[in-house]
Design a protein around this motif. Structure first.
Motif, PDB file in Angstrom:
ATOM      1  N   ILE A   1     -12.508  -6.179  73.106  1.00  0.00           N
ATOM      2  CA  ILE A   1     -11.818  -6.702  74.293  1.00  0.00           C
ATOM      3  C   ILE A   1     -11.349  -8.136  74.052  1.00  0.00           C
ATOM      4  O   ILE A   1     -10.229  -8.518  74.427  1.00  0.00           O
ATOM      5  CB  ILE A   1     -12.755  -6.626  75.519  1.00  0.00           C
ATOM      6  CG1 ILE A   1     -13.047  -5.172  75.875  1.00  0.00           C
ATOM      7  CG2 ILE A   1     -12.137  -7.345  76.717  1.00  0.00           C
ATOM      8  CD1 ILE A   1     -14.093  -4.996  76.953  1.00  0.00           C
TER       9      ILE A   1
ATOM     10  N   ARG B   1      -7.906  -9.042  72.550  1.00  0.00           N
ATOM     11  CA  ARG B   1      -6.689  -8.843  73.336  1.00  0.00           C
ATOM     12  C   ARG B   1      -6.224 -10.164  73.956  1.00  0.00           C
ATOM     13  O   ARG B   1      -7.035 -11.014  74.336  1.00  0.00           O
ATOM     14  CB  ARG B   1      -6.940  -7.823  74.441  1.00  0.00           C
ATOM     15  CG  ARG B   1      -7.231  -6.423  73.917  1.00  0.00           C
ATOM     16  CD  ARG B   1      -5.949  -5.775  73.436  1.00  0.00           C
ATOM     17  NE  ARG B   1      -6.190  -4.499  72.769  1.00  0.00           N
ATOM     18  CZ  ARG B   1      -5.216  -3.686  72.379  1.00  0.00           C
ATOM     19  NH1 ARG B   1      -3.946  -4.009  72.586  1.00  0.00           N
ATOM     20  NH2 ARG B   1      -5.488  -2.556  71.758  1.00  0.00           N
TER      21      ARG B   1
ATOM     22  N   THR C   1      -3.996 -10.186  76.632  1.00  0.00           N
ATOM     23  CA  THR C   1      -3.789  -9.971  78.075  1.00  0.00           C
ATOM     24  C   THR C   1      -4.510  -8.696  78.492  1.00  0.00           C
ATOM     25  O   THR C   1      -4.222  -7.601  77.970  1.00  0.00           O
ATOM     26  CB  THR C   1      -2.290  -9.834  78.409  1.00  0.00           C
ATOM     27  OG1 THR C   1      -1.606 -11.009  77.984  1.00  0.00           O
ATOM     28  CG2 THR C   1      -2.087  -9.648  79.898  1.00  0.00           C
ATOM     29  N   ILE C   2      -5.430  -8.835  79.428  1.00  0.00           N
ATOM     30  CA  ILE C   2      -6.109  -7.655  79.982  1.00  0.00           C
ATOM     31  C   ILE C   2      -6.440  -7.894  81.458  1.00  0.00           C
ATOM     32  O   ILE C   2      -6.495  -9.042  81.932  1.00  0.00           O
ATOM     33  CB  ILE C   2      -7.424  -7.303  79.235  1.00  0.00           C
ATOM     34  CG1 ILE C   2      -8.474  -8.380  79.472  1.00  0.00           C
ATOM     35  CG2 ILE C   2      -7.186  -7.022  77.781  1.00  0.00           C
ATOM     36  CD1 ILE C   2      -9.880  -7.925  79.129  1.00  0.00           C
TER      37      ILE C   2
ATOM     38  N   LEU D   1      -4.372  -2.899  79.937  1.00  0.00           N
ATOM     39  CA  LEU D   1      -3.677  -3.745  78.966  1.00  0.00           C
ATOM     40  C   LEU D   1      -2.468  -4.439  79.605  1.00  0.00           C
ATOM     41  O   LEU D   1      -1.337  -4.386  79.094  1.00  0.00           O
ATOM     42  CB  LEU D   1      -3.248  -2.916  77.752  1.00  0.00           C
ATOM     43  CG  LEU D   1      -4.374  -2.176  77.024  1.00  0.00           C
ATOM     44  CD1 LEU D   1      -3.840  -1.436  75.802  1.00  0.00           C
ATOM     45  CD2 LEU D   1      -5.488  -3.136  76.628  1.00  0.00           C
ATOM     46  N   ASP D   2      -2.694  -5.104  80.707  1.00  0.00           N
ATOM     47  CA  ASP D   2      -1.658  -5.871  81.401  1.00  0.00           C
ATOM     48  C   ASP D   2      -2.358  -6.787  82.402  1.00  0.00           C
ATOM     49  O   ASP D   2      -3.572  -6.652  82.635  1.00  0.00           O
ATOM     50  CB  ASP D   2      -0.677  -4.943  82.119  1.00  0.00           C
ATOM     51  CG  ASP D   2       0.667  -5.606  82.410  1.00  0.00           C
ATOM     52  OD1 ASP D   2       0.756  -6.845  82.232  1.00  0.00           O
ATOM     53  OD2 ASP D   2       1.608  -4.891  82.800  1.00  0.00           O
TER      54      ASP D   2
ATOM     55  N   THR E   1      -1.739   1.358  81.665  1.00  0.00           N
ATOM     56  CA  THR E   1      -2.240   1.756  80.338  1.00  0.00           C
ATOM     57  C   THR E   1      -3.587   1.091  80.090  1.00  0.00           C
ATOM     58  O   THR E   1      -3.755  -0.106  80.328  1.00  0.00           O
ATOM     59  CB  THR E   1      -1.256   1.339  79.233  1.00  0.00           C
ATOM     60  OG1 THR E   1       0.035   1.864  79.526  1.00  0.00           O
ATOM     61  CG2 THR E   1      -1.714   1.850  77.878  1.00  0.00           C
ATOM     62  N   THR E   2      -4.563   1.865  79.604  1.00  0.00           N
ATOM     63  CA  THR E   2      -5.911   1.342  79.391  1.00  0.00           C
ATOM     64  C   THR E   2      -6.215   1.200  77.896  1.00  0.00           C
ATOM     65  O   THR E   2      -5.469   1.685  77.031  1.00  0.00           O
ATOM     66  CB  THR E   2      -6.961   2.267  80.027  1.00  0.00           C
ATOM     67  OG1 THR E   2      -7.034   3.483  79.272  1.00  0.00           O
ATOM     68  CG2 THR E   2      -6.629   2.562  81.477  1.00  0.00           C
ATOM     69  N   LEU E   3      -7.322   0.538  77.623  1.00  0.00           N
ATOM     70  CA  LEU E   3      -7.782   0.350  76.243  1.00  0.00           C
ATOM     71  C   LEU E   3      -8.107   1.692  75.588  1.00  0.00           C
ATOM     72  O   LEU E   3      -7.932   1.853  74.366  1.00  0.00           O
ATOM     73  CB  LEU E   3      -9.013  -0.553  76.236  1.00  0.00           C
ATOM     74  CG  LEU E   3      -9.593  -0.945  74.888  1.00  0.00           C
ATOM     75  CD1 LEU E   3      -8.570  -1.726  74.050  1.00  0.00           C
ATOM     76  CD2 LEU E   3     -10.872  -1.777  75.073  1.00  0.00           C
TER      77      LEU E   3
ATOM     78  N   SER F   1      -5.154   3.190  73.812  1.00  0.00           N
ATOM     79  CA  SER F   1      -4.779   2.554  72.541  1.00  0.00           C
ATOM     80  C   SER F   1      -5.546   3.124  71.354  1.00  0.00           C
ATOM     81  O   SER F   1      -5.169   2.900  70.193  1.00  0.00           O
ATOM     82  CB  SER F   1      -5.015   1.046  72.617  1.00  0.00           C
ATOM     83  OG  SER F   1      -6.393   0.747  72.696  1.00  0.00           O
TER      84      SER F   1
END
Length: 285
Positions: free
Chosen positions: A53, A56, A58-59, A90-91, A109-111, A114
């Motif tokens: 996490i 990243r 931006t989360i 993811l935003d 959209t989630t981790l 990905s």
């Protein structure tokens, strides 16, 4: 000239390095300020998701309180890891951005998506607005949105946002769904305490008698009949009124007009005999 270019390149590298350190996500440091989310921090460390996490830029973390996350904390580690990755969007979304959503629903959209393991959109979430409230849920078709947005806990614009939701989101294929907590029943108004009931003023004797003696409909009271005396003699008649006094006057006048008594009659008869005797004597002469 080459030396100057080298200095410029070094400065740019340092600047980019510093900016990346400043803007990097540190989920542990952010959550440490809020002890009510300590269980989620521990589960990120247990499933080795913390470094993933933090890489990243931006989360948005859909955070669960210690009470809310208890329904999934005992699940197998692999299952738990997949469920937790579905709570990392993811935003950047904070309360202002969520409330500004005009469409009926928005795809997030989630981790987990990905990782390439997502199937039938179970790596996506849907955010929808109903009756002024914001709900999250799996984007899998037919899955209800039951996790309600509560508040924005932490925000570092465009890098990290932590928003609290009411319950875990378990997408189909990632584990058994979590049941929606039942709505608490409406409580009836509390009964007055014994002290309040004792403090309430009771009606006085005069009020009780007045209420009991007053006839229904406001009819005038009538004088009660006198009870007979203990020796059995009749009760005295009611006092004289205007009608009785008139009757008494008539009776008095009638008494004055009554004929003479027997004594007066006797006197008249004796007088009559004397007169007759005198007339007879005179006739003898």
């Amino acid at each position: 000239m080459c030396l100057k270019a080298s200095y410029s390149l070094l400065s740019l590298t340092i600047l980019l390095g510093v900016s990346s350190i400043v803007s990097a996500v540190n989920i542990t440091r952010a959550l440490d300020k809020y002890p009510e989310f300590s269980t989620m921090t521990e589960l990120f460390a247990k499933t080795k998701l913390t470094p993933i996490i933090n890489k990243r830029q931006t989360i948005t973390l859909l955070a669960l309180s210690n009470d809310a996350i208890g329904s999934i904390s005992g699940r197998p580690e692999d299952e738990l890891k997949n469920i937790l990755m579905n709570h990392v969007v993811l935003d950047f979304y904070d309360g202002l951005k969520l409330k500004a959503i005009k469409d009926k629903s928005t795809m997030l959209t989630t981790l987990y998506q990905s990782t390439g393991l997502g199937q039938q959109q179970n790596g996506f979430l849907k955010c929808s607005k109903t009756n002024g409230k914001i709900y999250f849920g799996s984007a899998v078709k037919g899955t209800p949105q039951t996790a309600e947005y509560i508040t924005t806990v932490f925000r570092n614009p465009f890098n990290l946002s932590i928003v609290q939701i009411s319950m875990p989101i378990v997408a189909p294929g990632l584990g058994d769904p979590v049941e929606v907590p039942p709505t608490p029943p409406m409580s009836s108004p509390p009964a007055p305490s014994p002290k309040e009931a004792a403090d309430a003023p009771a009606p006085g004797p005069a009020e009780e008698e007045g209420y009991a003696d007053s006839p229904p409909g406001g009819a005038p009271e009538t004088a009660p009949a006198s009870a007979p005396s203990e020796d059995g003699s009749p009760a005295p008649a009611p006092g004289p009124g205007p009608e009785n006094s008139g009757k008494k006057k008539k009776m008095a006048a009638a008494d004055e007009a009554e004929p003479p008594t027997s004594a007066s009659n006797t006197g008249l008869s004796f007088g009559a005999i004397l007169v007759l005797s005198f007339v007879a004597s005179f006739a003898g002469f």
